[in-house]
Design a protein around this motif. Structure first.
Motif, short mmCIF file in Angstrom:
data_model
loop_
_atom_site.label_atom_id
_atom_site.label_comp_id
_atom_site.label_asym_id
_atom_site.label_seq_id
_atom_site.Cartn_x
_atom_site.Cartn_y
_atom_site.Cartn_z
N MET A 139 0.81 -1.20 0.00
CA MET A 139 0.00 0.00 0.00
C MET A 139 0.85 1.26 0.00
N SER A 140 2.11 1.17 -0.45
CA SER A 140 2.99 2.33 -0.43
C SER A 140 2.52 3.37 -1.44
N VAL A 141 2.95 4.61 -1.20
CA VAL A 141 2.59 5.69 -2.11
C VAL A 141 3.15 5.42 -3.50
N LYS A 142 4.42 5.00 -3.56
CA LYS A 142 5.04 4.79 -4.88
C LYS A 142 4.35 3.68 -5.66
N LEU A 143 3.89 2.66 -4.97
CA LEU A 143 3.17 1.59 -5.65
C LEU A 143 1.86 2.11 -6.21
N VAL A 164 1.11 5.18 -6.97
CA VAL A 164 1.41 6.12 -8.05
C VAL A 164 1.84 5.38 -9.31
N ALA A 165 2.65 4.33 -9.17
CA ALA A 165 3.08 3.54 -10.34
C ALA A 165 1.87 2.90 -11.02
N THR A 166 0.93 2.41 -10.22
CA THR A 166 -0.29 1.83 -10.79
C THR A 166 -1.10 2.90 -11.52
N GLU A 167 -1.22 4.07 -10.90
CA GLU A 167 -2.00 5.15 -11.53
C GLU A 167 -1.36 5.58 -12.85
N LYS A 168 -0.04 5.69 -12.87
CA LYS A 168 0.63 6.11 -14.11
C LYS A 168 0.31 5.17 -15.26
N LYS A 169 0.25 3.88 -14.95
CA LYS A 169 -0.10 2.93 -16.00
C LYS A 169 -1.53 3.17 -16.48
N PHE A 170 -2.43 3.43 -15.55
CA PHE A 170 -3.83 3.66 -15.92
C PHE A 170 -3.99 4.96 -16.70
N VAL A 185 -8.72 5.66 -7.52
CA VAL A 185 -8.80 6.92 -6.78
C VAL A 185 -9.95 6.91 -5.78
N MET A 186 -11.10 6.39 -6.19
CA MET A 186 -12.24 6.35 -5.28
C MET A 186 -12.00 5.35 -4.14
N THR A 216 0.01 13.26 -8.87
CA THR A 216 0.43 12.60 -10.11
C THR A 216 -0.58 12.82 -11.22
N GLY A 217 -1.86 12.63 -10.91
CA GLY A 217 -2.89 12.78 -11.94
C GLY A 217 -2.98 14.20 -12.47
N CYS A 218 -2.94 15.19 -11.58
CA CYS A 218 -3.05 16.59 -12.02
C CYS A 218 -1.82 17.04 -12.79
N TYR A 219 -0.68 16.43 -12.51
CA TYR A 219 0.56 16.81 -13.20
C TYR A 219 0.64 16.17 -14.59
#
Length: 451
Positions: A152-156, A158-164, A178-179, A226-229
């Protein structure tokens, strides 16, 4: 299974009969081994009936014992009701040095329950195997990339979100990610974890609670930054998450000190998304974040946009703000706190401090102006007041002056084509922007040191 592996570019070592065991590559040296305990469908020796499944060749038992002893297991879609020899092999395994995960859909039978207890397996309820293994694959890939053992780390996250974010086909999974983190944050923010019926207030208690809010907010904050950037269409999703976090329980029954502080995580998210949007030039995200979420706050009537609802007076009464700052005359203490608190979450997205400082100051300047603009419209007046930002503080005044001059010059040069105006801020009108700037500078007495 073999064909799926080959399609992924993996050439597996396949053991589909006892005869193949003797010449097979040792398990530790094979990148991928498929063991077909019951044989291959092209071989007439395939095991199928209960009688055939009750006993394995001794050579198959030997390699199976080694696998069960030396490797962890993911069990998916197996009832354990009919495979007598496999059930016996698992039962006789002496060690549990690696975890067993048992994925099931509806119910677990008695045979499976016995093996789960024996292996001390972790039960995982799933809806469908495809989705389960897809999620496992994504989590493992992210863990390998960042070498972070905590799932549940932040980097994990964020890495998942970047792929999405890379492909439109993942938009539903992005929304759910996100929800899901929003739900987790709201649960973590509950009165059970952050009681509001405590009437003793001290500076240490105040800072300790803010630090605890920082900790429970870090994953969702990382996702929104990450998403907004990285996406100029992320604003709607970020606004949806922000609105939920910004509207905690309306049962104002506890200490007002702790009631008010419950808006601190929402302020973190607004600042995180806003600074990221400014740094990337994604002003559509900024416009949505500041205006669309509606918030009900203490001592304010009706629902207010975030730009108007979330500032220091929402979090602190005058006497409590003095406790937080050690000085009631420092109007920038919360801004300074946010500047320092957000440095870590922005360390990878904006690694250079000068760029981070510039983005922070620009965001706060625009926030002051947008607050003044919206509040004036609500009051139907030309009284333009916005909350002071760090860019106005004595220590930051030189950088703040550069920020304000830069923003105003860009707006003047580009007129209605200036990105914040094209995104809808200040009604998309340069004339409105000029009017708000003049009113704010006059009321906050900025213009006497800006020259």
């Amino acid at each position: 299974m073999e064909r799926a592996l080959e399609a992924a570019g993996i050439n597996p070592s396949v053991i589909d009969s006892p005869d193949k065991i003797e010449g097979a590559m040792p398990l530790t040296h094979s990148p991928c081994t498929v063991i077909k305990l019951h044989g291959d469908y092209m071989d007439i020796r395939i095991k199928n009936t209960p009688e055939e499944l009750a006993v394995y060749d001794e050579r198959m038992n030997k390699i199976l014992d080694r696998v069960l002893d030396e490797y962890g297991l993911i069990v998916c879609g197996w009832s354990a009701d009919y495979d007598g020899a496999l059930e016996a092999a698992i039962s006789r395994c002496p060690s549990r040095r690696f975890t067993t995960y048992w994925a099931y859909k509806d119910r677990i039978g008695e045979a499976a329950k016995r093996l789960i207890d024996l292996r001390r397996a972790e039960k995982v309820r799933i809806e469908i195997a495809d989705a389960f293994f897809q999620e496992v694959a994504e989590k493992v890939a992210a863990l390998e990339e960042y070498d972070r053992p905590h799932p549940m780390s932040v980097k994990l996250a964020v890495a998942t979100e970047k792929k999405f974010l890379e492909e439109e086909k993942y938009r539903i999974r992005l929304h759910d990610l996100v929800m899901g983190e929003t739900d987790r944050l709201l649960t973590a923010m509950s009165d059970k974890n952050f009681p509001i019926d405590i009437h003793k207030v001290s500076k240490d208690a105040l800072l300790e609670r803010m630090s605890a809010y920082d900790a429970v907010s870090e994953i969702l904050l990382g996702l929104i930054i990450t998403g907004c950037y990285w996406s100029d269409t992320y604003g709607d999703l970020a606004a949806k998450a922000l609105e939920r976090v910004a509207n905690p329980s309306k049962n104002f029954t506890g200490s007002l000190v702790w009631e008010r502080l419950r808006w601190y995580p929402a302020m973190l998210l607004m600042y995180g998304g806003g600074i990221a949007s400014v740094a990337a030039g994604n002003y559509e995200n900024l416009a949505v974040l500041l205006a669309r979420p509606k918030v009900q706050v203490i001592n304010k009537s009706g629902l207010l946009p975030t730009a108007v609802a979330l500032y220091s007076e929402t979090l602190f009464e005058d006497d409590i703000y003095g406790l937080f700052t050690d000085s009631r005359t420092d109007p920038y203490a919360l801004n300074r706190h946010l500047f320092e608190a957000l440095k870590g979450p922005f360390a990878e997205t904006i690694p250079m401090e000068d760029e981070y400082r510039s983005s922070f100051n620009t965001f706060e300047y625009l926030l002051t102006l947008v607050h003044a603009d919206i509040q004036a419209k609500i009051n139907v007046s030309d009284y333009f007041w916005g909350p002071p930002g760090l860019f106005m503080s004595e220590r930051e005044r030189r950088n703040g002056a550069v920020t304000m001059r830069t923003v105003k010059q860009q707006a003047k040069d580009q007129g209605n084509e200036w990105p914040p105006l094209k995104a809808g801020l200040f009604d998309g009108s340069y004339e409105r922007f000029e009017k708000v700037v003049a009113g704010v500078e006059d009321l906050l007495q900025i213009n006497h040191w800006l020259l």
